[in-house]
Motif scaffolding. Sequence first.
Motif, short mmCIF file in Angstrom:
data_model
loop_
_atom_site.label_atom_id
_atom_site.label_comp_id
_atom_site.label_asym_id
_atom_site.label_seq_id
_atom_site.Cartn_x
_atom_site.Cartn_y
_atom_site.Cartn_z
N THR A 10 -2.24 3.33 30.52
CA THR A 10 -3.06 3.34 29.31
C THR A 10 -3.67 1.97 29.04
O THR A 10 -4.02 1.65 27.91
N ILE A 20 -10.29 1.78 29.85
CA ILE A 20 -9.64 2.47 28.74
C ILE A 20 -10.46 2.19 27.48
O ILE A 20 -10.89 1.07 27.24
N VAL A 47 -8.61 7.66 27.60
CA VAL A 47 -7.32 7.25 27.03
C VAL A 47 -6.28 6.88 28.09
O VAL A 47 -5.29 6.22 27.77
N ALA A 48 -6.49 7.30 29.35
CA ALA A 48 -5.51 6.97 30.39
C ALA A 48 -6.12 7.17 31.78
O ALA A 48 -7.10 7.90 31.95
#
Length: 98
Positions: A10, A20, A47-48
């Motif tokens: 992340t 990210i 987000v990841a």
Amino acid sequence: MKHDPSLILTEDVDGAPVRIGATVMVVRTEPDDAVSERFLGRVGIVVALVFDDPPTQYPADPLIQVRVAGVGEDLFFAREIVDVPEGHFVAFGSSSSG
């Protein structure tokens, strides 16, 4: 118990195709891409980065986890997302219709 080799990050990774927090749009670039219709044409946030086979994918070929407000999260290949230019007005969670 089998060990899961997946690596879910992340934070930014040097050499990854996206950062990210980047704003992206989900697109279909190949006729056989299995992009979920509920995400297609929507704008979301990265987000990841998911490396389900880190030895062969890291750092340049992760699955990219994108969150679309009001729709949810899903994983996409780099070819299935495009950057949304900074400062470009988008209504998160809605289809872009031009």
